[in-house]
Design a protein around this motif. Sequence first.
Motif, mmCIF file in Angstrom:
data_model
loop_
_atom_site.group_PDB
_atom_site.id
_atom_site.type_symbol
_atom_site.label_atom_id
_atom_site.label_comp_id
_atom_site.label_asym_id
_atom_site.label_seq_id
_atom_site.Cartn_x
_atom_site.Cartn_y
_atom_site.Cartn_z
ATOM 1 N N ALA A 1 0.831 -1.203 0.000
ATOM 2 C CA ALA A 1 0.000 0.000 0.000
ATOM 3 C C ALA A 1 0.867 1.256 0.000
ATOM 4 O O ALA A 1 1.982 1.288 0.541
ATOM 5 N N TYR A 2 0.311 2.293 -0.587
ATOM 6 C CA TYR A 2 1.012 3.583 -0.671
ATOM 7 C C TYR A 2 1.112 4.187 0.727
ATOM 8 O O TYR A 2 0.119 4.260 1.459
ATOM 9 N N LEU A 3 2.331 4.710 1.089
ATOM 10 C CA LEU A 3 2.592 5.182 2.450
ATOM 11 C C LEU A 3 2.482 6.697 2.581
ATOM 12 O O LEU A 3 2.300 7.216 3.689
ATOM 13 N N GLY A 4 2.596 7.391 1.487
ATOM 14 C CA GLY A 4 2.597 8.845 1.561
ATOM 15 C C GLY A 4 1.185 9.409 1.627
ATOM 16 O O GLY A 4 0.185 8.691 1.700
ATOM 17 N N SER A 5 1.141 10.758 1.627
ATOM 18 C CA SER A 5 -0.156 11.424 1.640
ATOM 19 C C SER A 5 -0.778 11.350 0.246
ATOM 20 O O SER A 5 -0.079 11.280 -0.764
ATOM 21 N N GLY A 6 -2.108 11.364 0.241
ATOM 22 C CA GLY A 6 -2.801 11.239 -1.031
ATOM 23 C C GLY A 6 -2.554 12.427 -1.940
ATOM 24 O O GLY A 6 -2.502 13.565 -1.484
ATOM 25 N N GLN A 7 -2.413 12.162 -3.241
ATOM 26 C CA GLN A 7 -2.182 13.216 -4.221
ATOM 27 C C GLN A 7 -2.903 12.840 -5.523
ATOM 28 O O GLN A 7 -3.147 11.674 -5.814
ATOM 29 N N SER A 8 -3.193 13.882 -6.325
ATOM 30 C CA SER A 8 -3.763 13.671 -7.655
ATOM 31 C C SER A 8 -3.024 14.551 -8.642
ATOM 32 O O SER A 8 -2.461 15.591 -8.265
ATOM 33 N N ASP A 9 -3.031 14.125 -9.897
ATOM 34 C CA ASP A 9 -2.348 14.856 -10.966
ATOM 35 C C ASP A 9 -0.883 15.086 -10.609
ATOM 36 O O ASP A 9 -0.332 16.171 -10.796
ATOM 37 N N ALA A 10 -0.277 13.999 -10.080
ATOM 38 C CA ALA A 10 1.122 14.098 -9.615
ATOM 39 C C ALA A 10 2.059 13.460 -10.621
ATOM 40 O O ALA A 10 1.680 12.553 -11.366
#
Length: 483
Positions: free
Chosen positions: A60-69
């Motif tokens: 699973a992704y550990l960082g903070s959620g992002q979009s259009d990255a």
Amino acid sequence: MATWYRTGKVAVANGNKTVAGTGTAWIGAINPGDELKAPDGRGYEIEAVVSNTVMTLVDAYLGSGQSDADYSIRPTRGVTVAFNENAQALISLVQSYVDGALSGKFPAGTTGTPSLTSAADPDTGFSFPGGNQVATSAAGVRRTLLGTTSYQIDLPITGAAVQANATDATAGKLMVVDAFGLGDSAAKQATDLDTDRLSGFYFGYGGAHANATPGTNPFPTLNGAFGLIVGSGGPGGPGAFMTQTAIRFNSEETEALFRSRNTTGWTPWRRVLDDDDLQSDRWDTTAGALLTAGAYGFGGNAPTPSGNDFNNEKRTGLTAGFDVTNAFNGSRSIVCLTMARNGDRLVQFGMNTNGAEFYMRGWDGTTWSQWYPIAPERGSNSNGEYVRFADGTQMCWERRVPVTLSGAVSVSRDRTYAAAFAGTPVLTATPSGGNSAENNFGEYIISAKDNSGTPTFRLRHYEAASRSDTLYFDWFAIGRWYN
């Protein structure tokens, strides 16, 4: 060495393994096991490439959620691995050709996408829709289907294998609709009734028509058309033996004629009989009509005479009835045969149903004669016995007629004939004995008084005293019962 993949943008969510892409085309460009350099700067192993815009991670992704990255993907396999995979795929493809088309084996295919086709026309070719079946398609539509028991053709057949015209008789050619008049709304016109040799259905015009068909016409006075059925075959070569049947087109009356041909030529046209040629009823006297069962009483139960009176029956034939008027000799159940000559002279023969009496009589155009017995008629009643002959002779007699004298010298007694005479008969009598003096009759006289049947016996004797006694006589008369 393979390059990194950076096309498009990604969206990730904390704790989620799914990565969504925008403007990405991941299928074929990246592979499971490659490394995703995520927006949080960490590297994640790619578990699966779901589509051009969706992939999943092993962790699973550990960082903070992002979009259009921004992101990047680093291939983890070298050129050698990719080459090996591509080589293996090529080998598998070649092997499929070796096992299939190169060895003469093709997939089943469909009507719209045949398995054996051309590059320029992919919807035209061969397919194999079922066991032991081969189909051909053109423009994506099945045209033929070959099986073990049939060959189905779903389009018209043309070319040299088919008749060039409706009367093309070339051996082996396929016939078409209207061939020799079959299946057509209008049959072909016969060209010559005597020389045409092709079997089939045709039409012609009668002899009175402006376009009368040449040859021996079956309807020389017909100003119209007729149908013609021609049959040809048998030994002797084509057209040596033939039959023709001609049927006149007529809404009111149908008439059919037929004829045949052998090596010596045509027979005359002969008419086919139909219901109109039969009697309309058992007494139909139309000239030329065919008799039916029961006609004039023959071949069935004899009809009752007209009006139940034999005097009314003036048609040749058998009649029968019970208690019919003007029957002979009082007979109740009689069968009668009438024979006519032009309706002005008749003879009738009658027999009662027990066969005991047979009589005849005639009609001169005005009056019926009396009935005359054909065989001798014999009978008896309380007045004695009689017999009648066909020539008119009649005899009557009686035995032991009693005549009683009561104290008298003479006595008379009247008697009636057993059957009437037409005139005065010849009468004789003989004594047959008495009570007290069997042989003493004295003088006796017997006479026939008239022709109505009343003979009188007159006895007389000349003894001195009167006598009481019963005497017996036998008498016999002969004469005619008709003149």
